[in-house]
Design a protein around this motif. Structure first.
Motif, PDB file in Angstrom:
ATOM      1  N   GLN A 120       2.530   1.336  -3.987  1.00  0.00           N
ATOM      2  CA  GLN A 120       2.854   1.411  -5.425  1.00  0.00           C
ATOM      3  C   GLN A 120       2.921   0.033  -6.065  1.00  0.00           C
ATOM      4  O   GLN A 120       3.193  -0.084  -7.247  1.00  0.00           O
ATOM      5  N   GLY A 121       2.725  -0.996  -5.302  1.00  0.00           N
ATOM      6  CA  GLY A 121       3.078  -2.328  -5.762  1.00  0.00           C
ATOM      7  C   GLY A 121       1.986  -3.110  -6.463  1.00  0.00           C
ATOM      8  O   GLY A 121       1.467  -2.688  -7.485  1.00  0.00           O
ATOM      9  N   TRP A 122       1.618  -4.227  -5.868  1.00  0.00           N
ATOM     10  CA  TRP A 122       0.826  -5.227  -6.551  1.00  0.00           C
ATOM     11  C   TRP A 122      -0.646  -4.878  -6.698  1.00  0.00           C
ATOM     12  O   TRP A 122      -1.180  -4.875  -7.802  1.00  0.00           O
ATOM     13  N   THR A 123      -1.292  -4.619  -5.581  1.00  0.00           N
ATOM     14  CA  THR A 123      -2.759  -4.513  -5.651  1.00  0.00           C
ATOM     15  C   THR A 123      -3.235  -3.069  -5.716  1.00  0.00           C
ATOM     16  O   THR A 123      -4.423  -2.835  -5.894  1.00  0.00           O
ATOM     17  N   LYS A 173      -8.492  -2.975  -0.719  1.00  0.00           N
ATOM     18  CA  LYS A 173      -8.125  -3.676  -1.955  1.00  0.00           C
ATOM     19  C   LYS A 173      -9.419  -3.914  -2.727  1.00  0.00           C
ATOM     20  O   LYS A 173     -10.393  -4.455  -2.181  1.00  0.00           O
ATOM     21  N   CYS A 228      -8.446  -2.845   5.249  1.00  0.00           N
ATOM     22  CA  CYS A 228      -7.588  -3.040   6.412  1.00  0.00           C
ATOM     23  C   CYS A 228      -7.580  -1.716   7.175  1.00  0.00           C
ATOM     24  O   CYS A 228      -7.283  -0.668   6.584  1.00  0.00           O
ATOM     25  N   LEU A 229      -7.923  -1.786   8.446  1.00  0.00           N
ATOM     26  CA  LEU A 229      -8.014  -0.568   9.259  1.00  0.00           C
ATOM     27  C   LEU A 229      -6.705   0.224   9.156  1.00  0.00           C
ATOM     28  O   LEU A 229      -5.628  -0.310   9.437  1.00  0.00           O
ATOM     29  N   PHE A 230      -6.816   1.479   8.737  1.00  0.00           N
ATOM     30  CA  PHE A 230      -5.621   2.294   8.498  1.00  0.00           C
ATOM     31  C   PHE A 230      -4.960   2.680   9.814  1.00  0.00           C
ATOM     32  O   PHE A 230      -5.615   3.199  10.716  1.00  0.00           O
ATOM     33  N   ALA A 231      -3.658   2.402   9.901  1.00  0.00           N
ATOM     34  CA  ALA A 231      -2.899   2.779  11.098  1.00  0.00           C
ATOM     35  C   ALA A 231      -2.158   4.074  10.778  1.00  0.00           C
ATOM     36  O   ALA A 231      -1.154   4.058  10.056  1.00  0.00           O
ATOM     37  N   THR A 268       6.272   0.932   7.638  1.00  0.00           N
ATOM     38  CA  THR A 268       6.676  -0.448   7.353  1.00  0.00           C
ATOM     39  C   THR A 268       8.128  -0.652   7.795  1.00  0.00           C
ATOM     40  O   THR A 268       8.860   0.312   8.052  1.00  0.00           O
ATOM     41  N   ALA A 303       7.568  -4.652   3.815  1.00  0.00           N
ATOM     42  CA  ALA A 303       6.333  -3.909   3.535  1.00  0.00           C
ATOM     43  C   ALA A 303       5.098  -4.548   4.165  1.00  0.00           C
ATOM     44  O   ALA A 303       4.036  -3.940   4.163  1.00  0.00           O
ATOM     45  N   LEU A 329       3.776  -3.594   9.892  1.00  0.00           N
ATOM     46  CA  LEU A 329       3.684  -2.168  10.238  1.00  0.00           C
ATOM     47  C   LEU A 329       4.177  -1.997  11.660  1.00  0.00           C
ATOM     48  O   LEU A 329       3.794  -2.789  12.542  1.00  0.00           O
ATOM     49  N   ASP A 377      -1.270  -7.479   4.911  1.00  0.00           N
ATOM     50  CA  ASP A 377      -1.055  -7.996   3.554  1.00  0.00           C
ATOM     51  C   ASP A 377      -0.803  -9.503   3.495  1.00  0.00           C
ATOM     52  O   ASP A 377       0.342  -9.967   3.471  1.00  0.00           O
TER      53      ASP A 377
HETATM   54  N1  LIG Z   1      -3.614  -0.805   7.599  1.00  0.00           N
HETATM   55  C1  LIG Z   1      -2.659  -0.033   7.103  1.00  0.00           C
HETATM   56  N2  LIG Z   1      -2.266   1.077   7.747  1.00  0.00           N
HETATM   57  C2  LIG Z   1      -1.291   1.878   7.251  1.00  0.00           C
HETATM   58  N3  LIG Z   1      -0.666   1.637   6.086  1.00  0.00           N
HETATM   59  C3  LIG Z   1      -1.012   0.546   5.389  1.00  0.00           C
HETATM   60  C4  LIG Z   1      -2.027  -0.350   5.859  1.00  0.00           C
HETATM   61  N4  LIG Z   1      -2.190  -1.335   4.960  1.00  0.00           N
HETATM   62  C5  LIG Z   1      -1.315  -1.072   3.982  1.00  0.00           C
HETATM   63  N5  LIG Z   1      -0.609   0.045   4.231  1.00  0.00           N
HETATM   64  C6  LIG Z   1       0.444   0.638   3.375  1.00  0.00           C
HETATM   65  O1  LIG Z   1       0.096   0.427   2.023  1.00  0.00           O
HETATM   66  C7  LIG Z   1       1.077  -0.416   1.393  1.00  0.00           C
HETATM   67  C8  LIG Z   1       0.365  -1.338   0.418  1.00  0.00           C
HETATM   68  O2  LIG Z   1      -0.506  -2.211   1.099  1.00  0.00           O
HETATM   69  P1  LIG Z   1      -0.360  -3.785   0.937  1.00  0.00           P
HETATM   70  O3  LIG Z   1       1.025  -4.199   1.282  1.00  0.00           O
HETATM   71  O4  LIG Z   1      -1.466  -4.409   1.690  1.00  0.00           O
HETATM   72  O5  LIG Z   1      -0.655  -3.979  -0.617  1.00  0.00           O
HETATM   73  P2  LIG Z   1       0.272  -4.497  -1.780  1.00  0.00           P
HETATM   74  O6  LIG Z   1      -0.575  -4.960  -2.862  1.00  0.00           O
HETATM   75  O7  LIG Z   1       1.296  -5.455  -1.282  1.00  0.00           O
HETATM   76  O8  LIG Z   1       0.964  -3.203  -2.243  1.00  0.00           O
HETATM   77  P3  LIG Z   1       2.512  -2.949  -2.212  1.00  0.00           P
HETATM   78  O9  LIG Z   1       3.057  -3.882  -3.270  1.00  0.00           O
HETATM   79  O10 LIG Z   1       2.608  -1.465  -2.498  1.00  0.00           O
HETATM   80  O11 LIG Z   1       2.995  -3.341  -0.831  1.00  0.00           O
HETATM   81  C9  LIG Z   1       1.790  -1.108   2.544  1.00  0.00           C
HETATM   82  O12 LIG Z   1       3.088  -1.546   2.216  1.00  0.00           O
HETATM   83  C10 LIG Z   1       1.779  -0.029   3.594  1.00  0.00           C
HETATM   84  O13 LIG Z   1       2.805   0.918   3.343  1.00  0.00           O
END
Ligand SMILES: Nc1ncnc2c1ncn2[C@@H]1O[C@H](COP(=O)(O)OP(=O)(O)OP(=O)(O)O)[C@@H](O)[C@H]1O
Ligand SMILES: [Mg+2]
Length: 259
Positions: free
Chosen positions: A14-17, A33, A93-96, A101, A137, A140, A152
């Motif tokens: 829900q955050g930045w990107t 992203k 980013c490969l989804f886990a 988090t 966050a 993981l 991230d």
């Molecule tokens: N490779 C991954 N596998 C599983 N979940 C992931 C992965 N990458 C990101 N996520 C989930 O998606 C969220 C957002 O990804 P990321 O932190 O890279 O972007 P962000 O722009 O910082 O967004 P946010 O502000 O929501 O953290 C992460 O906090 C995590 O919950």
């Protein structure tokens, strides 16, 4: 190194990107992203380069790949069309599937690779990744294998704006970070010299390894070779400053501080 997106699954985070989950042609899912994310194009280069640097230090960084999204796919998926996603190379980013988090409750004592978090602290200082110590966050925890993964790196290298003036200013000094998401690891990584061997590995990196790590960015990400030269110099100078900077954290580590 590159994959092609086959279908859009959903938005994630829900955050930045505001990344999106895609199914790709290697049969795997990626958290992508987008080039037109609201933090800017620099996010993509930051993720890709920081991932490669983390690998140089053998850190458990989640795998990143360039994910191509075609014009056709944007036309098929209304969400992509509404977001006006540009066709071309994005970062994935490969989804886990099993990843949660550290904002969730996690039993770190069961974690199998917790010692590598000493390397994470070295790494974050080196690349100026200022947000991992304050948010859970960006780690993981994989529930099945009980491993931690780093995700991230958007805010590394003075942030995603790619300001070469700032990189030059920060090449010679390291700001020391400390916060709850370093503190949780202290009992597990404390010792007579907790940041070895990561500091030695970092200091032993040569310029060619850094050049290799920044190589091959898609031209659509608009990072010039002059900007990359500045980044290499930033990394090359800072790698020898991390050891001295981390000494300021000694009083946070009960065992280390007795040595
Ligand atoms: N490779 C991954 N596998 C599983 N979940 C992931 C992965 N990458 C990101 N996520 C989930 O998606 C969220 C957002 O990804 P990321 O932190 O890279 O972007 P962000 O722009 O910082 O967004 P946010 O502000 O929501 O953290 C992460 O906090 C995590 O919950
Ligand atoms: Mg994040």
């Amino acid at each position: 190194m590159n994959v092609h997106a086959l279908s859009h699954i959903k938005s994630i985070g829900q955050g930045w990107t505001l990344p999106h989950l895609f199914y790709c042609d290697d049969g795997l899912k990626y958290v992508v992203k987008l080039m037109n994310n609201r933090q800017g194009l620099g996010v993509l280069a930051n993720e890709f380069i920081a991932f490669r640097l983390a690998k140089l230090l053998n850190l458990p960084a989640a795998e990143y790949k360039i994910v191509y999204i075609s014009r056709n796919l944007v036309e098929i998926f209304p969400t992509l069309k509404r977001l006006d996603v540009p066709a071309g190379p994005h970062i994935g980013c490969l989804f886990a599937e099993q990843g949660i988090t550290l904002n969730h409750k996690v039993d770190l004592s069961a974690c199998k690779n917790i010692k590598t978090m000493a390397g994470m602290i070295v790494f974050d200082h080196w690349i100026k990744n200022w947000d991992r110590h304050v948010t859970g966050a960006n780690h993981l925890f994989l529930k099945d294998t009980k491993q931690l993964l780093l995700i991230d790196h958007s805010n590394a290298f003075c942030g995603p704006e790619w300001d070469t003036k700032e990189l030059k200013e920060h090449a010679g000094t390291i700001e020391v970070y400390w916060g709850p998401f370093y503190e949780v690891f202290t009992p597990y990584i404390d010792g007579s010299d907790p940041f070895e061997p990561y500091l030695s590995e970092l200091e032993a990196l040569d310029r060619r390894e850094l050049e290799h790590a920044v190589n091959g960015l898609p031209k659509q990400w608009r990072i010039s070779s002059r900007m990359l030269e500045t980044l290499i110099e930033f990394l090359y100078r800072r790698k020898n400053l991390v050891r001295g900077a981390l000494l300021q954290l000694q009083d946070k580590f009960p065992i280390w501080s007795k040595h």
